[in-house]
Structure formats: C-alpha cells, structure tokens
Design a protein around this motif. Structure first.
Motif, short mmCIF file in Angstrom:
data_model
loop_
_atom_site.label_atom_id
_atom_site.label_comp_id
_atom_site.label_asym_id
_atom_site.label_seq_id
_atom_site.Cartn_x
_atom_site.Cartn_y
_atom_site.Cartn_z
N VAL A 140 25.53 5.94 -8.33
CA VAL A 140 24.22 5.60 -7.77
C VAL A 140 23.22 5.30 -8.89
N ALA A 141 23.30 6.03 -9.99
CA ALA A 141 22.38 5.79 -11.11
C ALA A 141 22.58 4.40 -11.70
N VAL A 142 23.83 4.00 -11.87
CA VAL A 142 24.10 2.69 -12.45
C VAL A 142 23.69 1.57 -11.50
N ILE A 143 24.04 1.70 -10.23
CA ILE A 143 23.70 0.66 -9.26
C ILE A 143 22.20 0.57 -9.04
N SER A 144 21.52 1.70 -8.95
CA SER A 144 20.08 1.66 -8.74
C SER A 144 19.33 1.15 -9.96
N LEU A 174 30.24 14.94 -6.37
CA LEU A 174 28.81 14.62 -6.36
C LEU A 174 28.38 14.05 -7.70
N GLN A 175 28.94 14.55 -8.78
CA GLN A 175 28.62 14.01 -10.10
C GLN A 175 29.07 12.57 -10.23
N THR A 176 30.28 12.27 -9.75
CA THR A 176 30.78 10.91 -9.81
C THR A 176 29.92 9.99 -8.96
N LEU A 207 16.12 8.47 -9.80
CA LEU A 207 15.66 9.77 -10.30
C LEU A 207 16.45 10.93 -9.70
N LEU A 208 16.77 10.85 -8.41
CA LEU A 208 17.56 11.92 -7.80
C LEU A 208 18.98 11.97 -8.37
N SER A 209 19.55 10.82 -8.65
CA SER A 209 20.89 10.82 -9.23
C SER A 209 20.86 11.35 -10.66
N LEU A 210 19.78 11.09 -11.40
CA LEU A 210 19.67 11.66 -12.75
C LEU A 210 19.54 13.17 -12.71
N VAL A 211 18.85 13.69 -11.71
CA VAL A 211 18.73 15.15 -11.58
C VAL A 211 20.10 15.76 -11.28
N ALA A 212 20.88 15.09 -10.42
CA ALA A 212 22.21 15.61 -10.09
C ALA A 212 23.17 15.54 -11.27
N VAL A 213 22.99 14.54 -12.12
CA VAL A 213 23.87 14.39 -13.28
C VAL A 213 23.39 15.25 -14.44
N GLY A 214 22.09 15.41 -14.59
CA GLY A 214 21.53 16.12 -15.73
C GLY A 214 21.47 17.62 -15.59
#
Length: 61
Positions: free
Chosen positions: A35-39, A28-30, A11-18
C-alpha cells in the motif's frame, strides 16, 4: 479528495511498517508495504497531473 485519501493511506501504511512492526502480523506488514508503494506512486502521479499547467502554444518553453 483523492489526493488526501492517498496521503492518509500512505501515512497509515508507514505507521504499520515503522513503529508498529513488532506488533503487526507478517501479512499486514507485506500489505502495508504494498500500500505504501502504490499510494506513493499514485500521490506523485496525482500531484504531477494537477500541477502541470503548461502553455502548449509555446513549444520552446
């Protein structure tokens, strides 16, 4: 506990990407995409392993 940690990381990685894409630097976006894919992969694996309560005595089931 590991499932909740993985869900929070996702969820935190989605917030950073979205919604915060314009504010965050490119590194940070990369990282957040990685992190989103691995998690997400880890979350699916953890849920599959915890929910697979099959009876192996009946192979036809």
């Amino acid at each position: 506990m590991l499932i909740w940690t993985t869900a929070v990381a996702f969820l935190l990685s989605l917030v950073a990407v979205g919604p915060l894409r314009e504010l965050s630097p490119s590194w940070l976006q990369t990282g957040a995409e990685l992190v989103a894919v691995i998690s997400l992969f880890a979350l699916v694996c953890l849920l599959e392993s915890s929910g697979s309560n099959t009876d192996r005595s009946n192979p036809a089931a």
